[in-house]
Design a protein around this motif. Structure first.
Motif, PDB file in Angstrom:
ATOM      1  N   ARG A 369       0.866  -1.183   0.000  1.00 19.40           N
ATOM      2  CA  ARG A 369       0.000   0.000   0.000  1.00 19.40           C
ATOM      3  C   ARG A 369       0.904   1.235   0.000  1.00 19.40           C
ATOM      4  O   ARG A 369       1.079   1.902   1.006  1.00 19.40           O
ATOM      5  N   PRO A 370       1.504   1.518  -1.158  1.00 19.77           N
ATOM      6  CA  PRO A 370       2.434   2.644  -1.220  1.00 19.77           C
ATOM      7  C   PRO A 370       1.658   3.964  -1.230  1.00 19.77           C
ATOM      8  O   PRO A 370       0.500   3.997  -1.636  1.00 19.77           O
ATOM      9  N   PRO A 371       2.300   5.057  -0.786  1.00 20.21           N
ATOM     10  CA  PRO A 371       1.641   6.351  -0.944  1.00 20.21           C
ATOM     11  C   PRO A 371       1.514   6.675  -2.431  1.00 20.21           C
ATOM     12  O   PRO A 371       2.372   6.286  -3.220  1.00 20.21           O
ATOM     13  N   VAL A 372       0.443   7.336  -2.807  1.00 17.19           N
ATOM     14  CA  VAL A 372       0.213   7.687  -4.214  1.00 17.19           C
ATOM     15  C   VAL A 372      -0.340   9.103  -4.284  1.00 17.19           C
ATOM     16  O   VAL A 372      -0.809   9.632  -3.281  1.00 17.19           O
ATOM     17  N   CYS A 374      -3.079  11.603  -4.589  1.00 20.01           N
ATOM     18  CA  CYS A 374      -4.470  11.433  -4.168  1.00 20.01           C
ATOM     19  C   CYS A 374      -5.417  11.492  -5.379  1.00 20.01           C
ATOM     20  O   CYS A 374      -5.088  12.084  -6.397  1.00 20.01           O
ATOM     21  N   CYS A 399       4.812  16.465  -2.804  1.00 22.63           N
ATOM     22  CA  CYS A 399       3.881  15.395  -3.168  1.00 22.63           C
ATOM     23  C   CYS A 399       4.165  14.902  -4.576  1.00 22.63           C
ATOM     24  O   CYS A 399       4.059  13.718  -4.874  1.00 22.63           O
ATOM     25  N   LEU A 402       5.843  11.831  -6.165  1.00 21.37           N
ATOM     26  CA  LEU A 402       5.122  10.576  -6.401  1.00 21.37           C
ATOM     27  C   LEU A 402       4.838  10.363  -7.896  1.00 21.37           C
ATOM     28  O   LEU A 402       4.351   9.301  -8.284  1.00 21.37           O
ATOM     29  N   LEU A 545      -7.179  18.612  -1.638  1.00 20.43           N
ATOM     30  CA  LEU A 545      -7.526  18.374  -0.233  1.00 20.43           C
ATOM     31  C   LEU A 545      -7.861  19.660   0.515  1.00 20.43           C
ATOM     32  O   LEU A 545      -8.262  19.625   1.674  1.00 20.43           O
ATOM     33  N   GLY A 573      -3.072   6.507 -13.128  1.00 22.54           N
ATOM     34  CA  GLY A 573      -2.725   6.123 -11.758  1.00 22.54           C
ATOM     35  C   GLY A 573      -3.617   6.765 -10.706  1.00 22.54           C
ATOM     36  O   GLY A 573      -3.138   7.182  -9.659  1.00 22.54           O
ATOM     37  N   CYS A 574      -4.919   6.819 -10.964  1.00 21.92           N
ATOM     38  CA  CYS A 574      -5.822   7.411  -9.966  1.00 21.92           C
ATOM     39  C   CYS A 574      -6.422   6.306  -9.098  1.00 21.92           C
ATOM     40  O   CYS A 574      -6.997   5.358  -9.617  1.00 21.92           O
ATOM     41  N   PRO A 575      -6.297   6.433  -7.775  1.00 19.90           N
ATOM     42  CA  PRO A 575      -6.821   5.391  -6.888  1.00 19.90           C
ATOM     43  C   PRO A 575      -8.336   5.236  -6.973  1.00 19.90           C
ATOM     44  O   PRO A 575      -8.870   4.228  -6.543  1.00 19.90           O
ATOM     45  N   ILE A 577     -10.041   5.026  -9.751  1.00 16.53           N
ATOM     46  CA  ILE A 577     -10.427   4.251 -10.932  1.00 16.53           C
ATOM     47  C   ILE A 577     -10.081   2.785 -10.700  1.00 16.53           C
ATOM     48  O   ILE A 577      -8.931   2.426 -10.486  1.00 16.53           O
ATOM     49  N   LEU A 578     -11.109   1.954 -10.722  1.00 16.57           N
ATOM     50  CA  LEU A 578     -10.930   0.539 -10.410  1.00 16.57           C
ATOM     51  C   LEU A 578     -11.186  -0.300 -11.657  1.00 16.57           C
ATOM     52  O   LEU A 578     -11.888   0.126 -12.576  1.00 16.57           O
ATOM     53  N   LYS A 579     -10.628  -1.500 -11.645  1.00 14.28           N
ATOM     54  CA  LYS A 579     -10.984  -2.466 -12.701  1.00 14.28           C
ATOM     55  C   LYS A 579     -12.254  -3.165 -12.257  1.00 14.28           C
ATOM     56  O   LYS A 579     -12.267  -3.777 -11.190  1.00 14.28           O
TER      57      LYS A 579
END
Ligand SMILES: Cc1ncc(C[n+]2csc(CCOP(=O)(O)OP(=O)(O)O)c2C)c(N)n1
Lengths: 630, 202
Positions: A369-372, A374, A399, A402, A545, A573-575, A577-579
């Motif tokens: 769970r790396p920092p990414v 946001c 930031c 990243l 934020l 690389g946006c958290p 957006i999911l598969k």
């Protein structure tokens, strides 16, 4: 009254009780909360300076003016402020001056590991080292007194575990007299104007001061002997003292609250009272080398060279497990793990037949769970485009560093704050034929980017500088900076715009684009890569934020009938957006799906989607209203 | 309920950046102080804020030295996210207690499709290797039912307080001190929900 305070809060409290009038610093983990908490106290002026060197000069000026002053920074900040640190040692001041360096062993949030106690020795300045919050408060107050008594700046050296550990502290609502110590700013060039003729006279003065301090160290109340057993004596300082107490409950301890200069007599006397003496300290053998130089017989007697640290590791922070392990390897402790003191709550027996791996780690593979960056981060679009353009990118610290992690993979060098522009310029003037890009955040640009960009303008190199202007210092927790329009203590102020500043430096090819306008940014960069001369793109949008931005969140959605699983939106690389589990019927690729809890509606994904399968904010808002929400 | 007052208690709290792990650990530390323990609370700020794992450590004792809990010496593990419970398991002593929210936050490595989130059986098996005292507290679900998932951390603290056999007052005092007025009622209710969940599921 006892209160639970972090080491940083305790320093702020100590400074306030000691009557500090002016405090200046630049944010940096683990130091940041010192100034943030001090800023809330009454009758204190506290400010974020653009960088640590300026902050230290500000504190020095206040102390010249007879007011107690504090400067705060992380360890690498003192590298930036080193020039000021050195002259301040030479001049001394009219009132107490304490400089806090918060070191970061193990580099939890830093680019390099360094032991700043050496700066104290380098500059002939006393170094105080707290081991918990009570110490942090007490030594801050003692620091101001020592500073005035000996006419010297004082270095208060903290570490991450002291800064960010909360322990109970006796606090007082009383504050020292805050009247200036002098009536008029000093007119004393022999002491305060460091031209060579004066400086040559000052140097012997500070060497004598060091001898006086060494004598004072012998009776300094925070250099403390705790006699227990006489088999083993431990000389220690800082958080390592806590590990000494935990791992060697029977050993005698010499706890050094002042780690420079050292109390020679006290050390010798302590060494004579015990059979063997060891040094337990974090990072470099700072105490150990000095004590060996005194001719005191430490255990073990033989040391290696060039690494002279004997028992404990040189790299990374310590903890009780590491201390115990190395003490066992050295033969100071028996190999078997000693029982933990104290009764165990509810010790139900381990069910028969269950195997426990030795250290309790499981064999199960855990996804990292790396920092990414946001969801909604305005830095994302620029890196997506830089990755596509395949240009060499010289990054900086914030930031936006990243931008190096997959899938963006868009940064190729990062050193220290402000380095990217100079490094890109260097590569360009060396004749490297690729078009070099430097990427830098707004706070970092104000910190040390401006002179580097001035150099690009003056010496005309072909680099493209991208300033990621999110109007705040996001990485360290959103401290205001010269672009924010607000000061540390909440005053409204001039909001510095970057574009006119860049023009004034002498660069005409400069454009400001909203950081979410990825098409526009791409078009501009594609054109510039083919052109010559310095160019500056300011990608501007407030950090997602920040409170005003949070009010604008509108989650977008993917239309599963239009998406064909092409994967382009995954590449930003946006958290959010999911598969999804749904497959495209033709290519059998997973469709994209947006997590409405994470999505801010920045539209970067919608803009890069070649099939227009992602709704824009307007449409999303419409759906939202139609679904009966307000 | 298992009322006991151990001479020391090591508590590790873990979660994902933004879940309120640090606030929860401040509350646990203050409760310890109110109970007359010496207390230390350690955490690391910085990169962890950007969606990374967060670990915070609280020690209660007669005399506490190291702020860091050595591996295998935590008595209690409080995890606000399922995967993080397993990641922090190395801190727990054999047969220590786990309070974990079954809530799932996929890390970027999983949502990008490069890695898999372990399934529930694997997670339970990993925990069972270390301890039989595992409490799955549905913090996010219960807090959502109260109207705000953010109070999930306080649901877990409610369960912890019940497991410790503590009367609620000390905990509520700390909650009142630490939570902004606007969210106080929500958090008080979340705390009671956690206690009730624990009593009714034991
Ligand atoms: C000399 C020095 N001082 C402070 C820091 C800590 N630090 C790292 S990044 C950063 C701020 C970055 O702010 P900005 O450039 O605006 O980028 P953002 O995080 O907002 O994207 C700071 C203060 C450091 N690494 N080095």
């Amino acid at each position: 009254m006892k209160r639970l305070l972090s080491g940083n809060e305790a320093v702020a409290h100590g400074a306030w009780e000691a009557g500090v009038r002016v405090a200046a610093g630049y944010p940096g983990t683990p130091s940041t909360e010192i100034l943030e908490s001090l800023a809330k106290f009454p009758h204190v002026y506290a400010e974020w300076a653009p960088n640590e060197k300026v902050a230290l000069d500000v504190a020095i000026g206040a102390a010249y003016a007879g007011r107690r002053a504090l400067a705060t920074m992380k360890h690498v900040g003192l590298n930036v402020a080193a020039d000021a640190f050195m002259y301040a040692s030479m001049t001394g001041a009219e009132a107490g001056l304490v400089i806090v360096s918060a070191d970061d062993p193990s580099m939890h949030s830093s680019q390099n590991e360094q032991d700043n106690r050496f700066f104290a020795k380098f500059a002939r300045i006393p170094c105080l080292e707290p081991s918990d919050s009570q110490d942090a408060k007490d030594l801050t107050i003692a620091g101001f007194d020592i500073s005035e008594q000996f006419d010297t700046p004082v270095l208060l050296r903290m570490t991450t575990r002291v800064c960010h550990t909360s322990t109970p502290v006796e606090v007082s609502a009383d504050r020292r007299q805050v009247k200036p110590l002098i009536d008029r700013y000093p007119r004393n060039p022999a002491k305060y104007v460091m031209v060579p003729a004066n400086a040559r006279k000052r140097h012997p003065v500070i060497e004598h001061r060091l001898e006086d301090l060494a004598r004072y160290a012998e009776t300094f109340p925070w250099n403390r002997v705790e006699m227990r057993g006489t088999d083993l004596g431990i000389i220690t300082a800082g958080v390592a003292y806590q590990y000494a107490r935990e791992v060697f409950p029977d050993a005698s301890i010499l706890k050094l609250g002042m780690s420079y200069p050292l109390p020679q007599k006290l050390i010798r006397e302590f060494a004579e009272k015990v059979e063997r003496v060891i040094v337990l300290e974090e990072l470099d053998p700072f105490l150990e080398d000095q004590i060996r130089l005194m001719g005191v017989k430490l255990w073990p007697e033989a040391v290696s060279y060039p690494h002279t640290k004997s028992i404990f590791p040189l790299i990374g922070e310590l903890n009780p497990a590491i201390v115990r392990e190395h003490a066992q390897q050295a033969g100071l402790l028996p190999q078997s793990q000693p029982e933990k003191a104290g009764e165990q709550p509810q010790a139900t027996p381990v069910p028969a037949g269950l195997k426990l791996s030795g250290n309790g780690h499981t064999d199960l593979h855990l996804p990292a769970r790396p920092p990414v960056l946001c969801p909604g981060c305005p830095h994302r679009g620029v890196f997506y485009i830089l990755h596509k353009l395949k240009v060499p990118v010289n990054g900086d610290i914030g930031c936006y560093t990243l931008g190096v992690v997959p899938p963006l993979n868009a940064i190729h060098t990062t050193g220290c704050m402000g380095a990217g522009i100079g490094v890109a310029h260097g590569a360009a003037v060396a004749g490297d034929t690729e078009r070099h890009v430097a990427v830098i955040g707004d706070s970092t640009f104000f910190h040390t980017g401006i002179p580097a960009l001035l150099n690009v303008a003056y010496n005309r190199s072909n680099i493209i500088t991208i300033i990621l202007d999110n109007r705040t210092t996001a990485m360290t927790g959103h401290q205001p900076n010269p672009g924010s329009g607000q000061t540390l203590q909440g005053r409204e102020t001039q909001e510095i715009e970057i574009e006119p500043l860049v023009r004034a430096l002498g660069i005409d090819k400069v454009i400001t684009i909203d950081a979410y306008e990825v098409e526009e940014i791409e078009k501009t960069l594609k054109r510039w890569v083919k052109e010559d001369g310095p160019a500056v793109l300011i990608a501007k949008h407030a950090c997602a934020l920040l409170p005003e931005e949070r009010q604008r969140y509108v989650p977008l959605r993917v239309d599963p009938d239009v998406c064909n699983g092409c994967t382009i939106c995954f590449r930003i690389g946006c958290p959010a957006i999911l598969k999804s589990d749904q497959l495209d019927p033709k290519y059998h690729r997973p469709l994209a799906e947006i997590d409405p809890l994470q999505c801010t509606g920045c539209e970067i994904c919608a803009r890069v989607c070649p099939r227009d399968a992602i709704t824009f904010r307007d449409q999303a808002l419409q759906f939202w209203h139609e679904a009966g929400n307000s | 309920m298992t009322a006991f007052s151990p001479s020391s208690l090591n508590i590790v709290l873990t979660g994902v950046g933004g879940q309120g792990t640090i606030l929860a650990s401040s509350m646990v530390a203050e409760v310890g102080m109110a109970l007359g323990y010496q207390v230390k609370k350690a955490e690391v700020h910085g990169m962890s804020q950007r969606g990374g794992s967060v670990v915070s450590q609280v020690r209660w004792g007669k005399e506490v030295f190291s702020p860091i809990i050595p591996p295998g010496e935590a008595d209690v593990l409080v995890a606000f996210e399922k995967l993080e419970a397993v990641r922090a398991l190395g801190y727990l002593r054999p047969e220590g207690a786990v309070f974990a929210d079954p809530h799932e936050i996929p890390p970027i490595t999983v949502s990008s499709g490069d890695d898999l989130y372990p399934d529930d059986d694997a997670i339970q098996a990993a925990l069972a290797q270390k301890t039989s005292q595992v409490y799955w507290v549905p913090g996010v679900d219960l807090a959502e039912a109260l109207g705000n998932a953010k109070a999930a951390n306080v649901v877990l603290l409610g369960a912890l307080s019940a497991w410790l056999g503590h009367a609620p007052e000390r905990w509520l005092e700390v909650i009142r001190r630490r939570v902004p007025a606007k969210y106080l009622e929500l958090n008080e209710r979340a705390f009671w929900q956690g206690r009730e969940w624990f009593t009714s599921s034991i």
